[in-house]
Design an enzyme around this catalytic site. Structure first.
Site, PDB file in Angstrom:
ATOM      1  N   HIS A 125      76.083 -34.136  16.827  1.00 20.38           N
ATOM      2  CA  HIS A 125      76.673 -34.700  15.615  1.00 20.38           C
ATOM      3  C   HIS A 125      77.435 -35.972  15.972  1.00 20.38           C
ATOM      4  CE1 HIS A 125      76.395 -31.060  12.817  1.00 20.38           C
ATOM      5  NE2 HIS A 125      76.096 -32.084  12.046  1.00 20.38           N
ATOM      6  N   ARG A 173      77.183 -26.391   0.968  1.00 22.47           N
ATOM      7  CA  ARG A 173      78.320 -26.813   0.153  1.00 22.47           C
ATOM      8  C   ARG A 173      77.884 -27.790  -0.934  1.00 22.47           C
ATOM      9  NH1 ARG A 173      81.338 -31.149   0.323  1.00 22.47           N
ATOM     10  NH2 ARG A 173      80.703 -31.928   2.355  1.00 22.47           N
ATOM     11  N   GLU A 197      76.548 -29.939  20.039  1.00 23.71           N
ATOM     12  CA  GLU A 197      76.653 -28.602  19.456  1.00 23.71           C
ATOM     13  C   GLU A 197      76.283 -27.511  20.466  1.00 23.71           C
ATOM     14  OE1 GLU A 197      78.098 -28.024  16.799  1.00 23.71           O
ATOM     15  OE2 GLU A 197      78.131 -29.998  15.862  1.00 23.71           O
ATOM     16  N   CYS A 243      71.850 -29.764   9.140  1.00 29.93           N
ATOM     17  CA  CYS A 243      71.926 -30.018  10.585  1.00 29.93           C
ATOM     18  C   CYS A 243      71.800 -28.722  11.378  1.00 29.93           C
ATOM     19  CB  CYS A 243      73.256 -30.712  10.930  1.00 29.93           C
ATOM     20  SG  CYS A 243      73.356 -32.408  10.314  1.00 29.93           S
TER      21      CYS A 243
END
Lengths: 216, 216, 216, 216
Positions: D168, D90, D80, D143
């Site tokens: 990730h 979500r 990242e 995350c």
């Protein structure tokens, strides 16, 4: 009269058109929700794109600025959430610059969040039958660069533009016809989406709190 | 007058519409390239779909039959190359049948190739700016079932239909608005594509030999 | 002793390796479920691939033949359901042949269904924690060509091979490292999957009837 | 002895395992490049995840911290680039919190860039045959939350951790077996990738300037 500045970008990466400008130019001089729409095409060139945007803002004196760009491969009308302070060009721009890991504004913040009611827009578009979503990244190319430049200006205390942000749109069908498998969206659908976006953005004072996040 | 039968399918899998019928119905009674277009909606039901198709062919006596169905998740206008003699339903049909690994026509051949000039159609559509491709599989659900049923009839020596095949189309934008990330195609684009397809198919005697295969 | 012939294919499309051979060669001379595994590499050349396969069958006299090929871009171990009687090469093969819309066997049936218990294999692999699926198309390139050639031979009354089919596997990680975004599967996982596949296929007389179809 | 803290996250969204912890726990007490690896599992809970991370840093006193998380649906080892100051969930976290558009650190900067040599890591992994890329978004869930929390701590003048970031990883094969179509990566490949990442990160003082950006 209230004014809204809407920008598209010139073609890049070998395309003959940029769907953002193909659609944005159709909005020129329209009146929407009591505001006059003024449109401009920005160059796909690091630095000059922001210069051109700033000159247009100076000239037009809009209360809202919506910048639009091409996202070849995406399938919907995607409202960007955030711009980050970095240029990292996978391909050269239209004047052959290819900055890698350079800041857009030296000493500027690492990122700016969109100054549009992004959730309200996505919600309104979907209710009108237009595929739309919030995007968590505008990339690191000229589109993100323009979005960052816009929001940096809005962050200055003297700036009279109160709302602004960036929207990525898919290829037009005529482009996707040369990229087998790529999704597309018609001029008509994108135009509808843009008009709705402008109307919603002008009328919304408080964004909706609805989840549009990503787990990764 | 020459006649062309064009069919769509009723909605399935919880959708309120099926884009195939939404577009096909607009062609009803049109004249294209000197042929009259007759349209019918087929049920999304194994067996009954082929029965309805056969009844429509008996009634209309077309020289060409084009069946259209929904392929939610695909991004372009896709011309099917082949239908296989198997039903394997991932989801139940509209009368709750869910055949698994059953033949469509007992003793029928394992597959039929499309009786449309699929390469000429794809080429013509792309040149007209419409995203199109040859698909190597029509799946194993009602669409493949209809395509197989159609081509099985065309394969009978007594059959007077000389051309026929199946086309899968993406969701309409209003459907994709409820399936985040799914590609879509507007009614207008699909309608253009269908009209062109009919005209090209009527006028083409020898298909082009251009590669539209897949390595896997 | 019972024998199983397992084939991989040589590298193509600029790759230095073909994962099918990288894994298949590791099975050479192994014994699995009371059968001896014999392995062969087939050329990525239309015609010659089937000739080499036939020669290997003549020599080895296996009771089962499993052919494996590379499907760059696919993410799982995919068991092909059907092979179709057509060559349509998107890219030239390794001897620069590029057939377009030519039959593999003149006068042969349009398609053959796999002579492996494809549902039982997929089910067994998933229960063992290996990503697997039934694929409805093997493409129109050398892999489909080999699968059709194999099944055409099995369809001859004199043929003593009783089971056979084709499996597509993803890139190995070292290949995907040069194709950003492409999925991959490790040699170890593919090897496990192949061993399980062979064992299941040898022991299964009646395939499971579980849905593994596609709506399109 | 130099210490490196590596964290995984507990399972979420109905998964029985989280690949990040499955791999990270294998590194526990290893020595790599002259540093001792200490591993910890973080809860998948907003707020508590950062608290646990901070407690681990206080206890371990590492010079580098690498946090790892699951990105189901991604195909490679993705480093990242940036964490943003927002929680937009979500799905609920493991204690049923679902923050929408809340800042992680009130008054904190909009984003932090990774404090790892992300280009050097991606380059080194690819040269070792491991699929890897720079990701322009870590999402807006736990995350990203952890990554922001880590980099916020590193940004404090008193902080002695000098390098840190977030990675990730895809599903493990056993997870992808229950998500048809999802890519996966084996424990072995991810473990190799993590060991290489740690070694590269420890030894790199100046990141490479190679393009790993996205046009959108």
């Amino acid at each position: 009269m209230r004014k809204v500045l809407v920008t598209g970008i010139e073609p890049f990466e070998g395309e003959k058109i940029n769907p953002s400008w193909e659609v944005v130019k159709l909005l020129g001089d329209m009146e929407l929700s009591g505001a006059k729409i003024v449109v401009r095409q920005l160059p796909c060139v690091f630095g000059k794109a922001i210069d051109a945007l700033n000159a247009a803002i100076d000239e037009v004196q809009p209360e809202m600025v919506i910048c639009v760009g091409q996202a070849g491969g995406r399938s919907d009308f995607s409202i960007e959430r955030v711009a980050i302070n970095i240029n990292d060009a996978r391909i050269p721009d239209n004047e052959n610059n290819q900055p890698v890991d350079e800041t857009i504004v030296a000493g500027g913040p690492a990122a700016y969040f969109s100054a549009l009611p992004i959730k309200t827009i996505v919600n309104g578009l979907r209710e009108s039958g237009i595929p739309a979503s919030v995007s968590q990244t505008a990339g690191t190319y000229v589109c993100n660069h323009i979005m960052y430049g816009l929001l940096h200006r809005l962050a200055q205390p003297s700036c009279k533009v109160v709302k602004g942000g960036f929207i990525h749109i898919p290829y037009l069908p005529e482009q996707a016809a040369r990229h087998p498998g790529a999704p597309s969206m018609s001029v008509h659908t994108v135009l509808n989406a843009l008009e709705l976006t402008i109307a919603i953005a002008l009328h919304t004072e408080q964004d909706l709190r609805i989840a549009e996040g990503a787990t990764h």
